[in-house]
Design an enzyme around this catalytic site. Sequence first.
Site, short mmCIF file in Angstrom:
data_model
loop_
_atom_site.label_atom_id
_atom_site.label_comp_id
_atom_site.label_asym_id
_atom_site.label_seq_id
_atom_site.Cartn_x
_atom_site.Cartn_y
_atom_site.Cartn_z
N HIS A 218 0.84 -1.20 0.00
CA HIS A 218 0.00 0.00 0.00
C HIS A 218 0.87 1.25 0.00
CE1 HIS A 218 -3.36 2.66 0.76
NE2 HIS A 218 -2.76 3.12 1.85
N ARG A 223 3.49 5.85 -2.88
CA ARG A 223 4.74 6.61 -2.89
C ARG A 223 5.64 6.31 -4.08
NH1 ARG A 223 3.16 10.70 0.24
NH2 ARG A 223 2.47 9.98 2.28
#
EC number: 2.1.1.148
Length: 301
Positions: A218, A223
């Site tokens: 996740h 990111r």
Amino acid sequence: MPLSPEQQAEIDAQRAQSHQTLRATAPGMEQHLYTAHPVLDHGFIRVIDYMGDDEAICQAARVSYGRGTKSVSNDEGLIRYLMRHWHSTPFEMCEIKLHVKLPVFVARQWIRHRTANVNEYSARYSILDREFYIPSPDHLNAQSVVNNQGRGEALSGEEADRVLRYLRDDAMRAYDHYEEMISDDGQQGLARELARMNLPANIYTQWYWKVDLHNLLHFLRLRADAHAQYEIRVYADALCKITADWVPFAYRAFEDYRLGGATLSGKALDCLRRMLKGEEVTQETSGMSKGEWREFEGVIG
């Protein structure tokens, strides 16, 4: 990424050790253990420990013992099924513990991912090093005119030189004052926990970060995305390479369904169906806002 002789000696000593174990190991991850992978100008990521591999994900999904009765090809198919249908708990069976050195402002973004165990270097007890993140000229950008959270074109010429000079000079001056305040030479010296407030957000900190694979993926989905801030994205990119060596089946599925995939809203799916039928759809007839339409166009090309 400057490692002190003591740090390099510690890494060499750790990598020289070998331990017998009955638990499963991932050959790709064994190559990463303790090695410091450089990130930015002074940062790094290194793997301290890990648990589990692709087989552990399948074992948990099947609630079997040992290797079970399925073939390797079925293992990859199962992992792809689990990823495709957003199953989470089998991926939580794998964990990784990292030692990360990163600028404070990156750490404040990173810590928003609250599904991990974190222990950070304490500036209450210890003195921070004189190390600051200074962007390279090609990553010194103006504010984006279309995205309040993003960057636009790179600064150039005298403006770029001035900004870089401010960043370096201000960081050094703040650290000079920090050292002066905590010094007990001829004075009482300010407490470290108070003096640290004067340090800039581009100073480097360090932490140990332990997370399960589900929550790591996740983190990487957000990111390692092209829209993430560059300074945290390069850490995510380094982690992607490590994860690909650790759990290759899981990472390939993640790369396909998450990094390379897209989620469409009900309105977007309706527009796509209308387009496939030959209808000309515009932002005005789509029912979507300008921002949503721009993102939709980015997905369908």
